[in-house]
Write an enzyme that holds these catalytic residues in place. Structure first.
Site, PDB file in Angstrom:
ATOM      1  N   LYS A   1       6.254  -4.456  -1.389  1.00 22.45           N
ATOM      2  CA  LYS A   1       7.456  -4.297  -2.204  1.00 22.45           C
ATOM      3  C   LYS A   1       8.019  -2.888  -2.045  1.00 22.45           C
ATOM      4  O   LYS A   1       7.435  -1.932  -2.535  1.00 22.45           O
ATOM      5  CB  LYS A   1       7.155  -4.568  -3.678  1.00 22.45           C
ATOM      6  CG  LYS A   1       8.358  -4.373  -4.603  1.00 22.45           C
ATOM      7  CD  LYS A   1       8.004  -4.700  -6.054  1.00 22.45           C
ATOM      8  CE  LYS A   1       9.142  -4.374  -7.007  1.00 22.45           C
ATOM      9  NZ  LYS A   1       8.814  -4.714  -8.419  1.00 22.45           N
TER      10      LYS A   1
ATOM     11  N   LYS B   1       3.213  -1.378  -3.264  1.00 26.13           N
ATOM     12  CA  LYS B   1       4.614  -1.075  -3.552  1.00 26.13           C
ATOM     13  C   LYS B   1       4.851   0.409  -3.318  1.00 26.13           C
ATOM     14  O   LYS B   1       4.002   1.235  -3.648  1.00 26.13           O
ATOM     15  CB  LYS B   1       4.912  -1.470  -4.995  1.00 26.13           C
ATOM     16  CG  LYS B   1       6.289  -1.112  -5.526  1.00 26.13           C
ATOM     17  CD  LYS B   1       6.425  -1.592  -6.973  1.00 26.13           C
ATOM     18  CE  LYS B   1       7.692  -1.094  -7.633  1.00 26.13           C
ATOM     19  NZ  LYS B   1       7.784  -1.528  -9.062  1.00 26.13           N
TER      20      LYS B   1
ATOM     21  N   ASP C   1       3.116  -4.386 -12.504  1.00 31.72           N
ATOM     22  CA  ASP C   1       3.336  -3.299 -11.543  1.00 31.72           C
ATOM     23  C   ASP C   1       2.682  -2.038 -12.095  1.00 31.72           C
ATOM     24  O   ASP C   1       3.201  -1.414 -13.032  1.00 31.72           O
ATOM     25  CB  ASP C   1       4.834  -3.072 -11.326  1.00 31.72           C
ATOM     26  CG  ASP C   1       5.497  -4.199 -10.552  1.00 31.72           C
ATOM     27  OD1 ASP C   1       5.022  -5.345 -10.651  1.00 31.72           O
ATOM     28  OD2 ASP C   1       6.505  -3.930  -9.864  1.00 31.72           O
TER      29      ASP C   1
END
Length: 356
Positions: free
Chosen positions: A292, A256, A193
């Site tokens: 996400k 995300k 991430d």
């Protein structure tokens, strides 16, 4: 049937019919699917050449977007057995997370144990899941604890995700960001991430954002990359839309919302804009990119709202962990509380469902 056009680009974004009501039953096989098999194998996103024409003319109709998300709480209702099914599916999409300054190896091991067995066995038995494998989508930790988590999860099939690139601010030198990604991959992280440099977005340096994301993807190798946009710091929905498209164009496997450390994190409004960009990208390239939300998704009701929005905007495939994750720490405890209420008719105290 009604339709809403929210995001206009120079290309293929168009309105999609919105069903008058969500289905009252869980998605097909929602309570039967486990991570023992992948029902929706996804061809990994491949970077496209930089083309500003894909996003230069993007506009967001704010009032239409606000009307669209305002319909979710009042118009969508999933109850009883159907709700239990949707919540069990949500568990398989959680990136169970600990990103605190006081994290320890033992806390990470306890978190991993919860990821392997997220719901009490007696509740699973009452729900007809006694013979099923159920676990979270991933465990997400700082680089320091990647090896610990990989060891704790050995043989479970649960991937470890590492936050990287100077998380959460992303202001360390670019070369160090790449080294951090490479180190996490060496330690066994299957997902990375990353955080983008917000300055590139705020100053309109889209080529620099593309180059940065492309380098992150190359450094990650076979590990899948989730691009954290930090949407609460991007100022406008138009910036969110453009940043989403550029990161996907450069090869991001997921986009995300947030680090969870910003003042404003995941919201239905930014989610809607990001989902429309995912749809646009698929229309242009044929590649499916995951989504996400992270930060602020702490209740079962909120998780259900996100699931419904995913299904309505992108379709059934985006209810699977291959394309949908929820970054959360306390969400799992509330879902387990709701499942206990479904089984017993009584609400449990929150502290009876610790995660780590």
């Amino acid at each position: 049937m009604t339709s809403t056009s929210l995001v206009r680009a120079s290309g293929a974004v168009r309105s999609r019919p919105i069903p008058a009501a969500a289905t009252a039953s869980p998605p097909a096989a929602a309570t039967a699917t486990t991570h023992d098999k992948k029902p929706h194998p996804i061809a990994r996103n491949t970077a496209q050449p930089f083309d500003a024409g894909w996003f230069d003319n993007i506009r967001v109709n704010l009032s239409a977007a606000e009307r669209r998300v305002a319909t979710l709480p009042g118009r969508r209702s999933v109850k009883k057995d159907a709700q239990a099914g949707w919540l069990l599916k949500a568990i398989t999409c959680i990136d169970l997370t600990t990103l605190n300054g006081d994290d320890t190896a033992e806390r990470v091991r306890r978190l991993c144990a919860k990821a392997v067995a997220p719901v009490r066995p007696d509740l699973l038995a009452a729900l007809g899941f006694a013979d099923r494998t159920l676990h979270t989508g991933a465990v997400c930790v700082y680089h320091r604890f990647v090896a610990t988590a990989v060891d704790a999860l050995a043989g479970t099939g649960i991937p470890v995700a590492a936050v990287s690139t100077g998380f959460p601010a992303g202001l360390i030198p670019h070369e160090l960001k790449l080294k951090e990604i490479e180190a996490s991959v060496r330690d066994g992280a299957a997902e990375i991430d990353i955080v983008i440099t917000r300055e590139h977005v705020l100053t309109g340096q889209w080529q620099k954002l593309y180059d940065e994301m492309r380098d992150f993807r190359l450094a990650a190798g076979d590990a899948h990359v989730k691009a954290i946009l930090a949407t609460g710091e991007l100022k406008t929905l138009r910036n969110v839309a453009k940043a989403s498209m550029v990161c996907m164009m450069a090869g991001a496997d997921f986009i995300k919302t947030s680090t969870g450390k910003e003042g404003v994190n995941a919201t239905p409004l930014v989610t809607l804009v990001m989902l429309r960009m995912i749809r646009e990208y698929e229309a242009r390239t044929g590649f499916r990119v995951g989504y996400k939300p992270a930060g602020g998704v702490s209740t079962a009701k909120t998780a259900l709202d996100y699931q419904v929005l995913m299904k309505e905007e992108l379709g059934r495939a985006w209810l699977e962990p291959d394309l949908f994750r929820i970054g959360a720490s306390t969400l799992l405890a509330d879902i387990e509380r709701q499942l206990e209420h479904h089984v017993t008719g009584r609400y449990s105290a929150f502290h009876r469902h610790p995660i780590g």
